[in-house]
Design a protein around this motif. Structure first.
Motif, short mmCIF file in Angstrom:
data_model
loop_
_atom_site.label_atom_id
_atom_site.label_comp_id
_atom_site.label_asym_id
_atom_site.label_seq_id
_atom_site.Cartn_x
_atom_site.Cartn_y
_atom_site.Cartn_z
N ILE A 146 -44.75 -9.40 133.60
CA ILE A 146 -44.41 -8.71 132.20
C ILE A 146 -45.17 -9.34 131.06
CG2 ILE A 146 -42.74 -7.78 130.42
CD1 ILE A 146 -40.64 -7.86 133.14
N ALA A 147 -44.98 -10.57 130.88
CA ALA A 147 -45.94 -10.98 129.65
C ALA A 147 -47.48 -10.74 129.95
CB ALA A 147 -45.48 -12.60 129.45
N ARG A 148 -47.73 -11.07 131.07
CA ARG A 148 -49.40 -10.96 131.42
C ARG A 148 -49.57 -9.40 131.03
NH1 ARG A 148 -50.83 -12.47 137.11
NH2 ARG A 148 -49.88 -10.30 137.32
N VAL A 149 -48.92 -8.39 131.46
CA VAL A 149 -49.20 -7.18 131.27
C VAL A 149 -49.47 -6.83 129.85
CG1 VAL A 149 -48.35 -4.80 131.01
CG2 VAL A 149 -48.41 -6.18 133.33
N LEU A 150 -48.25 -7.52 128.95
CA LEU A 150 -48.54 -7.31 127.59
C LEU A 150 -49.89 -8.10 126.88
CD1 LEU A 150 -44.73 -8.15 126.76
CD2 LEU A 150 -46.10 -5.92 126.11
N VAL B 190 -41.60 -3.30 117.10
CA VAL B 190 -42.09 -2.45 116.07
C VAL B 190 -41.42 -1.21 116.36
CG1 VAL B 190 -44.21 -1.24 114.96
CG2 VAL B 190 -44.20 -3.70 115.87
N ILE B 191 -40.40 -0.69 115.55
CA ILE B 191 -39.75 0.71 115.53
C ILE B 191 -40.27 1.43 114.74
CG2 ILE B 191 -37.62 1.61 115.58
CD1 ILE B 191 -36.29 -1.09 115.94
N ALA B 192 -41.37 2.38 115.35
CA ALA B 192 -42.31 3.14 114.29
C ALA B 192 -41.81 4.79 114.66
CB ALA B 192 -43.59 3.18 114.81
N ASP B 193 -41.00 4.69 115.62
CA ASP B 193 -40.57 6.03 116.09
C ASP B 193 -38.89 5.79 116.44
OD1 ASP B 193 -39.86 8.15 117.72
OD2 ASP B 193 -41.59 8.65 118.39
N PRO B 194 -37.96 6.57 116.13
CA PRO B 194 -36.72 6.25 116.65
C PRO B 194 -36.51 6.39 118.04
CG PRO B 194 -36.72 8.19 115.08
CD PRO B 194 -38.20 7.77 115.13
N THR B 195 -37.46 7.02 118.71
CA THR B 195 -37.15 7.23 120.04
C THR B 195 -37.40 6.30 121.03
OG1 THR B 195 -38.95 8.67 120.53
CG2 THR B 195 -36.92 9.78 119.79
N ARG B 196 -38.39 5.15 120.40
CA ARG B 196 -38.92 4.12 121.18
C ARG B 196 -39.29 3.03 120.46
NH1 ARG B 196 -45.03 6.15 123.23
NH2 ARG B 196 -45.62 7.04 121.22
N ILE B 197 -39.32 1.74 121.17
CA ILE B 197 -39.80 0.68 120.51
C ILE B 197 -40.97 0.33 121.01
CG2 ILE B 197 -39.12 -1.87 120.05
CD1 ILE B 197 -36.37 -1.02 120.42
N PHE B 198 -41.93 -0.24 120.34
CA PHE B 198 -43.40 -0.65 120.91
C PHE B 198 -43.10 -2.34 120.67
CE2 PHE B 198 -44.43 3.50 119.08
CZ PHE B 198 -45.26 3.96 119.94
N TYR B 199 -43.75 -2.90 121.73
CA TYR B 199 -43.88 -4.24 121.89
C TYR B 199 -45.06 -4.79 121.66
CZ TYR B 199 -39.38 -3.85 123.48
OH TYR B 199 -37.92 -3.78 123.40
N THR C 164 -52.32 -4.27 123.41
CA THR C 164 -52.16 -3.42 122.61
C THR C 164 -50.52 -3.17 122.37
OG1 THR C 164 -52.60 -1.02 122.07
CG2 THR C 164 -51.91 -1.47 124.48
N HIS C 165 -50.06 -2.09 121.49
CA HIS C 165 -48.88 -1.97 121.44
C HIS C 165 -48.19 -1.08 122.62
CE1 HIS C 165 -50.86 -2.14 117.57
NE2 HIS C 165 -49.90 -2.99 117.10
N LEU C 166 -47.36 -1.45 123.29
CA LEU C 166 -46.74 -0.90 124.55
C LEU C 166 -45.31 -0.39 124.21
CD1 LEU C 166 -48.33 -2.81 127.26
CD2 LEU C 166 -49.11 -0.64 126.59
N SER C 167 -44.82 0.74 124.86
CA SER C 167 -43.28 0.95 124.92
C SER C 167 -42.92 0.27 126.42
CB SER C 167 -43.06 2.21 124.80
OG SER C 167 -43.43 2.79 126.23
N ALA C 168 -41.53 0.06 126.33
CA ALA C 168 -40.95 -0.57 127.59
C ALA C 168 -41.42 0.48 128.72
CB ALA C 168 -39.67 -0.50 127.26
N THR D 2 -36.27 -8.41 129.69
CA THR D 2 -37.48 -9.41 129.48
C THR D 2 -37.97 -9.15 128.24
OG1 THR D 2 -37.73 -9.78 131.96
CG2 THR D 2 -39.60 -10.35 130.36
N LEU D 3 -38.40 -7.88 127.83
CA LEU D 3 -38.92 -7.43 126.64
C LEU D 3 -38.14 -7.92 125.32
CD1 LEU D 3 -40.51 -4.03 127.48
CD2 LEU D 3 -41.85 -5.98 126.86
N GLY D 4 -36.80 -7.70 125.59
CA GLY D 4 -35.81 -8.03 124.66
C GLY D 4 -35.85 -9.71 124.42
N LEU D 5 -35.96 -10.43 125.34
CA LEU D 5 -35.92 -11.87 125.50
C LEU D 5 -37.54 -12.18 125.00
CD1 LEU D 5 -35.07 -14.59 126.37
CD2 LEU D 5 -36.06 -14.37 128.64
N LEU D 6 -38.40 -11.79 125.19
CA LEU D 6 -39.89 -12.20 124.65
C LEU D 6 -39.79 -11.85 123.09
CD1 LEU D 6 -42.18 -10.64 127.15
CD2 LEU D 6 -41.44 -13.13 126.93
#
Length: 134
Positions: free
Chosen positions: A24-28, A72-81, A33-37, A59-63
């Motif tokens: 997961i970290a390697r993908v990020l 980054v919460i730019a849109d209330p429907t999704r979080i970007f990492y 770039t900014h990726l959603s879950a 894992t994203l929450g832990l990271l």
């Protein structure tokens, strides 16, 4: 980023590097770039891997909690990492959902109210929402 680099990064942040966390970290950091879950889930499982949605979200929450990435919460429907943890801000295109960086030096915030007693400033995040002109 190699698996060795990712393992070192996770350990430096106090995270036990399981195979799924490394992937997961390697993908990020590969896409950098900014990726959603959902984006991460899709990319992690693109090669017929079987990483559960719960594992990706946890894992994203832990990271994010450990400072490896920023939420980054730019849109209330999704979080970007965001793998860029240096101070910076964002443009958010509300029509396309695209999030792009703005250098911290390009925005100056002034006139913040006094913080409550016992609080200290941790940061200020500016998200400039926009859409293409008609």
């Amino acid at each position: 980023m190699s698996d060795t680099d990712v393992v070192a990064l996770l350990r430096n942040h106090g995270i036990h590097p399981t195979a799924q966390r490394v992937l997961i970290a390697r993908v990020l950091f590969t896409y950098c770039t900014h990726l959603s879950a959902e984006d991460v889930y899709r990319l992690v499982n693109a090669d017929n891997r079987r990483v559960s949605k719960a594992t990706v979200y946890n894992t994203l929450g832990l990271l994010a909690d450990k400072g490896v990435v920023r939420e980054v919460i730019a849109d209330p429907t999704r979080i970007f990492y965001d793998p860029n943890t240096a101070p910076h801000h964002h443009f958010f295109d509300v029509a396309t959902g695209e999030l792009t960086d703005i250098s911290a030096e390009q925005i100056h915030v002034s006139g913040l109210p006094p913080l409550p007693n016992g609080a200290q400033l941790e940061g200020v995040d500016v998200i400039v929402r926009m859409r293409a002109a008609k």
